[in-house]
Design a protein around this motif. Structure first.
Motif, short mmCIF file in Angstrom:
data_model
loop_
_atom_site.label_atom_id
_atom_site.label_comp_id
_atom_site.label_asym_id
_atom_site.label_seq_id
_atom_site.Cartn_x
_atom_site.Cartn_y
_atom_site.Cartn_z
N ALA A 1 0.13 -2.08 4.65
CA ALA A 1 0.44 -3.30 5.11
C ALA A 1 -1.29 -4.56 5.11
O ALA A 1 -0.77 -5.03 4.77
CB ALA A 1 1.12 -3.07 6.03
N ALA B 1 -3.83 -5.88 -0.65
CA ALA B 1 -2.50 -6.61 0.24
C ALA B 1 -2.73 -7.99 0.44
O ALA B 1 -1.94 -8.82 0.12
CB ALA B 1 -1.80 -5.95 1.52
N THR C 1 3.91 -7.80 0.07
CA THR C 1 3.35 -6.62 -0.30
C THR C 1 5.08 -6.26 0.66
O THR C 1 5.01 -5.77 1.81
CB THR C 1 2.36 -6.69 0.95
OG1 THR C 1 1.50 -7.19 0.07
CG2 THR C 1 2.03 -5.17 0.64
N ALA D 1 4.74 -1.91 2.27
CA ALA D 1 4.21 -1.12 2.39
C ALA D 1 5.53 0.34 2.68
O ALA D 1 6.12 -0.47 4.25
CB ALA D 1 3.88 -1.25 3.50
#
Length: 305
Positions: free
Chosen positions: A238, A243, A249, A251
């Protein structure tokens, strides 16, 4: 300095379970309880997993050495120590040393976790459980599905180890989207494809970056952004340079118990985004799926079951 794959190859063995039972004594269960924090980021879970797998060695590493072994930054290790309840890495290392020294002098076998293959499955189950918790709020996935469905062309980027995920997503997306372009080569080839996608009217790139993260992926993402494309990223971290460059994003944890990573959670993330794309334009999706099925039947693409 060994790579993550080298370290795991040295530490892991596929056995009938006897070896795991002999070595997985009380420290493993103590560490699992110590690191049982449901909101640990994927990067923090990688640190925890490394410590569990290499406790006898890792307990005596400096913060620099540990960060290098796991493939994260030193601040990431510090944040991990804080996340699991310690004032900093020195306090965490002291705790790790007390646990491992107790092992080396002998101690009772508290549990058996089976062999390494079973442990790898357990780790992937945990990744999927974390993804399920993330899906409790599905709005981000739904919104991204709309964005990807509306981008024409839609570019899918995956380099090196991430090629397989990019190819899977692009293969399925072509069934419901009229113009999907997949980029699996870096350098100038990727730059040309990204620039052409933007010139053709594309607005989004879906990028994949699985460990070990490649410099060329970061460069390609930056090129996409400079060209005016927005980037959605599926990765295991993350935080970090990739990112930071992405507009959105997602994750998802990767399985890191064996020599090479496994991707159960990223695979489900792909399927979720494909579902969101399908729902974003149901009439187009249905028409394209029906057309494909007609062609598949006519040309006998598939075996009849």
């Amino acid at each position: 300095m060994p790579s993550p794959q080298q370290a795991r190859a040295q530490a892991s063995a596929i056995t009938s379970g006897r070896a795991a039972q002999d070595t997985d004594v009380s420290p493993t269960s103590r560490l699992r309880a110590l690191f049982d924090r449901p909101r640990l980021s994927p990067g923090q879970r990688r640190i925890a997993q490394y410590l569990i797998e290499h406790i006898n060695e890792a307990a005596f590493l400096s913060i620099t050495d540990l960060a290098d072994r796991v493939g994260v930054s030193q601040p990431s290790v510090t944040r991990f120590a804080s996340a699991v309840g310690f004032s900093g890495y020195p306090a965490l290392r002291e705790k790790l040393q007390s646990i491992t020294l107790g092992t080396l002098t002998g101690g009772p076998d508290e549990e058996s976790r089976g062999n390494e293959l079973q442990a790898a499955v357990d780790a992937e189950i945990e990744n999927l459980e974390n993804l399920r918790r993330d899906f409790a709020d599905a709005d981000r996935v739904i919104e991204m599905g709309r964005n990807l469905a509306a981008s024409a062309p839609l570019t899918v980027l995956g380099l090196r180890i991430s090629v397989s995920l990019a190819e899977y997503f692009a293969y399925a997306a072509r069934r419901i989207h009229p113009d999907v372009r997949v980029v699996t080569r870096g350098g100038s080839v990727a730059y040309d494809a990204l620039l052409q996608s933007r010139e053709a009217g594309g607005t989004w790139v879906l990028a994949f970056s699985m460990p070990r993260h490649a410099h060329e992926t970061l460069t390609a993402v930056r090129v996409a952004r400079e060209a005016g494309l927005k980037v959605a990223l599926i990765t295991d971290l993350a935080l970090g340079p990739l990112a930071d460059e992405a507009d959105v994003t997602f994750a998802t944890g990767t399985g890191s118990r064996l020599v090479f990573d496994s991707y159960a959670a990223p695979g489900v993330m792909c399927a979720a985004l494909l579902q969101a794309m399908t729902d974003a334009d149901p009439e187009r999706s249905q028409a394209r799926l029906e057309e494909y099925e007609q062609v598949a039947d006519q040309l006998q693409f598939f075996l009849r079951e």
